[in-house]
Design an enzyme around this catalytic site. Structure first.
Site, mmCIF file in Angstrom:
data_model
loop_
_atom_site.group_PDB
_atom_site.id
_atom_site.type_symbol
_atom_site.label_atom_id
_atom_site.label_comp_id
_atom_site.label_asym_id
_atom_site.label_seq_id
_atom_site.Cartn_x
_atom_site.Cartn_y
_atom_site.Cartn_z
ATOM 1 N N ASP A 10 55.330 43.971 48.579
ATOM 2 C CA ASP A 10 53.896 44.046 48.360
ATOM 3 C C ASP A 10 53.562 45.538 48.199
ATOM 4 O OD1 ASP A 10 51.100 43.300 48.484
ATOM 5 O OD2 ASP A 10 51.109 44.087 50.523
ATOM 6 N N ASP A 12 49.874 47.272 48.243
ATOM 7 C CA ASP A 12 48.798 47.770 49.120
ATOM 8 C C ASP A 12 49.129 47.458 50.580
ATOM 9 O OD1 ASP A 12 46.988 48.569 46.981
ATOM 10 O OD2 ASP A 12 46.663 46.445 46.631
ATOM 11 N N ASN A 72 45.633 46.103 39.511
ATOM 12 C CA ASN A 72 45.727 47.552 39.332
ATOM 13 C C ASN A 72 47.076 48.111 39.775
ATOM 14 O OD1 ASN A 72 42.922 47.988 38.467
ATOM 15 N ND2 ASN A 72 42.414 47.285 40.529
HETATM 16 P P1 B16 Z 1 42.636 44.121 42.607
HETATM 17 P P2 B16 Z 1 48.517 43.613 47.592
HETATM 18 C C1 B16 Z 1 45.942 43.143 47.086
HETATM 19 O O1 B16 Z 1 47.074 43.913 46.898
HETATM 20 C C2 B16 Z 1 45.072 43.729 48.181
HETATM 21 O O2 B16 Z 1 45.703 43.563 49.451
HETATM 22 C C3 B16 Z 1 43.758 43.005 48.234
HETATM 23 O O3 B16 Z 1 42.933 43.622 49.198
HETATM 24 C C4 B16 Z 1 43.090 43.045 46.850
HETATM 25 O O4 B16 Z 1 41.877 42.326 46.858
HETATM 26 C C5 B16 Z 1 44.052 42.434 45.832
HETATM 27 O O5 B16 Z 1 45.246 43.181 45.835
HETATM 28 C C6 B16 Z 1 43.479 42.424 44.428
HETATM 29 O O6 B16 Z 1 43.371 43.740 43.978
HETATM 30 O O7 B16 Z 1 41.178 43.939 42.803
HETATM 31 O O8 B16 Z 1 43.056 45.582 42.464
HETATM 32 O O9 B16 Z 1 43.221 43.254 41.521
HETATM 33 O O10 B16 Z 1 48.317 43.823 49.053
HETATM 34 O O11 B16 Z 1 48.886 42.203 47.217
HETATM 35 O O12 B16 Z 1 49.412 44.668 46.964
HETATM 36 MG MG MG Z 2 49.156 44.122 50.949
#
Ligand code: B16
Ligand code: MG
Length: 217
Positions: free
Chosen positions: A10, A12, A119
């Site tokens: 993962d 974030d 992103n």
């Molecule tokens: P986006 P991960 C996730 O990333 C985040 O934990 C979560 O908080 C966020 O809403 C989601 O990505 C979507 O992100 O708005 O940038 O598409 O933890 O799966 O790397």
């Molecule tokens: Mg995460």
């Protein structure tokens, strides 16, 4: 060497110190909507996709909005988040992140990113680590988001590795469920009580010991 052939990360909260930027962006939105929202409430959003996160916040405030307005709010949140990402550098890697990925590669494992974030490629480029991965899953291309296993299975399939031969790393409860549903070993990064379903939990990325996971499973 190891019987494990792939490590799927993962982004974030595991490799990048970006969970705080997601939280800060959602906090601005919640404040605008006069919906109480704090770091504890934010835990439920980790690993949850953008619209799912917004729905969760609106439900906290018993607020219902037309779809078009929800899309506009989600777009505004993403603008706040992208402003933060634009200022990120390799210094925004979490401590130990580069070493953890390097250890997997040194052990002959393939590496992939399974982030719910659309992103992720932008963030990986800012962090300067995009080339450390054999595959970066497209969050917008999977049928079902975490806790469904789809994004982790997309990674093992692209790597040509059986899920049972892969280890997944996650900081969210939804992500741990996704890894387990995929049939992989689930390593949690964070608070053990939040990630209780993981095979093993380390408090931080810096403390994540890939060799210890391999020795145990
Ligand atoms: P986006 P991960 C996730 O990333 C985040 O934990 C979560 O908080 C966020 O809403 C989601 O990505 C979507 O992100 O708005 O940038 O598409 O933890 O799966 O790397
Ligand atoms: Mg995460």
């Amino acid at each position: 060497m190891t019987r494990f052939r792939a490590a799927v990360f993962d982004l974030d909260g595991v490799l990048a110190d970006s969970a705080v930027a997601h939280f800060a962006a959602w906090k601005r939105i919640a404040d605008d909507l006069s919906i109480p929202f704090d770091a504890e409430a934010n835990e439920a959003l980790k690993g949850v996709d953008r619209m799912g996160s917004l729905r969760h916040i609106l439900a906290l405030g018993n607020v219902t909005l037309p779809e078009a307005e929800m899309v506009a709010i989600a777009t505004r949140k993403n603008g706040y988040y992208l402003d933060a990402v634009a200022a990120m550098t390799p210094a925004d890697l979490l401590p130990g992140a580069a070493a953890l990925v390097a250890r997997a590669r040194a052990l002959g494992m393939k590496t992939a990113i399974a982030s719910a974030s659309r992103n992720a490629p932008t963030l990986l480029a800012r962090l300067g680590i995009a080339s450390d991965f054999d595959f970066i899953a497209d969050a917008g291309a999977v049928a079902a988001s975490k806790p469904a296993p789809d994004i982790f299975l997309a990674c093992t399939e692209a790597l040509g590795v059986a899920p049972g031969d892969a280890i997944g790393f996650e900081d969210s409860a939804a992500g741990i469920e996704a890894i387990l549903a995929a049939g992989m070993i689930a390593v949690g990064i964070g608070v053990a009580s939040t990630l209780a379903r993981a095979h093993i939990v380390f408090p931080t990325t810096a403390e994540a010991d890939l060799d210890a996971v391999i020795a145990r499973f």
